[in-house]
Design an enzyme around this catalytic site. Sequence first.
Site, PDB file in Angstrom:
ATOM      1  CD  GLU A  92      80.655  97.773   8.689  1.00 20.09           C
ATOM      2  OE1 GLU A  92      80.898  98.546   9.635  1.00 20.09           O
ATOM      3  OE2 GLU A  92      80.579  98.155   7.508  1.00 20.09           O
ATOM      4  CB  CYS A 105      73.291  94.215   2.680  1.00 24.15           C
ATOM      5  SG  CYS A 105      74.733  94.502   1.642  1.00 24.15           S
ATOM      6  CB  CYS A 112      86.778  93.878  -1.510  1.00 24.50           C
ATOM      7  SG  CYS A 112      86.308  93.437  -3.198  1.00 24.50           S
ATOM      8  CB  CYS A 116      85.379  99.325  -7.057  1.00 25.88           C
ATOM      9  SG  CYS A 116      85.023  97.779  -7.930  1.00 25.88           S
ATOM     10  CB  CYS A 119      83.859 100.105  -3.145  1.00 32.05           C
ATOM     11  SG  CYS A 119      83.287  98.921  -1.916  1.00 32.05           S
ATOM     12  CB  CYS A 346      75.177 101.265  -1.906  1.00 32.32           C
ATOM     13  SG  CYS A 346      75.963 100.293  -3.181  1.00 32.32           S
TER      14      CYS A 346
END
Length: 386
Positions: A92, A105, A112, A116, A119, A346
Amino acid sequence: MTTANLLDFDLEGLAAFCEKLGEKRFRATQLFRWIHQRGASDFAHMTDLAKSLREKLAGSARVEALPMITQHESADGTIKWLFDVGDGNAVEAVFIPEDDRGTLCVSSQAGCAVGCRFCSTGHQGFSRNLTTGEIVAQLWFAEHFLRKHLKRTPDQEGRVISNVVMMGMGEPLQNYAALVPALRTMLDDNAYGLSRRRVTVSTSGVVPMIDRLGADCPVALAVSLHAPNDALRDDLVPLNRKYPIAELLEACQRYLAHAPRDFITFEYCMLDGVNDQPEHARQLVDLVRSQGISCKFNLIPFNPFPASGLLRSPQPRVLAFAKVLSEAGIVTTVRKTRGDDIDAACGQLAGDVKDRTHAAERMAQRRTVVLHPARKKAATSTAQEP
């Protein structure tokens, strides 16, 4: 015959490609401008290139964008695109319009591997790194789509996209070989001509690559800190176990010698009852003072998703936290949440990523986050304002 995707090349790479075709360097500059400034993908339309070169390119090269799967536009003007990167994976990119700038962004990986806690991308696991062309293609598509969408021409003053933040899916510094040529293309005056101050790489703290970025292609740096001590950060950002806070801050200090800005931005996601207490804010002040590092803090309201087991800090607590930092002389902002109605805020980017690293299972085992008391320590120096 396999053809080269010219989005994979920065200007130096494109010049080397043209040399192999028997062409001079200035042809690479012309070609670079056609692709990035004008958004051309058909060599036949590049009218100031020699016909012989256009024929060579037609047989050996292509300009291949990423197929768009979906586009969603928020009530606040934010636009999110989902792009197909093959093998069942998607990434995205998000455009955030402001009165004085337009920010894109950009993603660097399908998924990933950092994992985290807060996230959504990390909960999807990791599939693969994106190529340079796949990183650049997000900017190439967005810039030229938006020119048409907003009815702008390349000759008008100002760009549609003035800022790029590598804060989409993935840890950019774990895809360093593809990242740096992409950054160079963004910065090149023959392409997008972005200022180094307006291109930001966000990292969870890959210390050796912070040093390499400072030497190879210094741009603005944002560090996902999210905790004031190692015990808590180990829980929230697993990479901290390899590169603890002291090592990370030393790398940030070294980076400042090369950075286009005279400060490092520390991103801090506000998690209810986890890292948002007054003692955490005071320990951040002590941490910054002890290192003498020039910085600003960007406090980010957490965007909840069910698998996280976490909640957003109440706004009064966020403001109280910010006040502690500000009164200590540290420039502090609270990020305005944008695009949350289309899951573009975010920490919400997830795409459609195959979980090849069993992230969901590992994350489920870490659902409980312990609130570690902040250790008080004496201040040794005055915090520096950026």
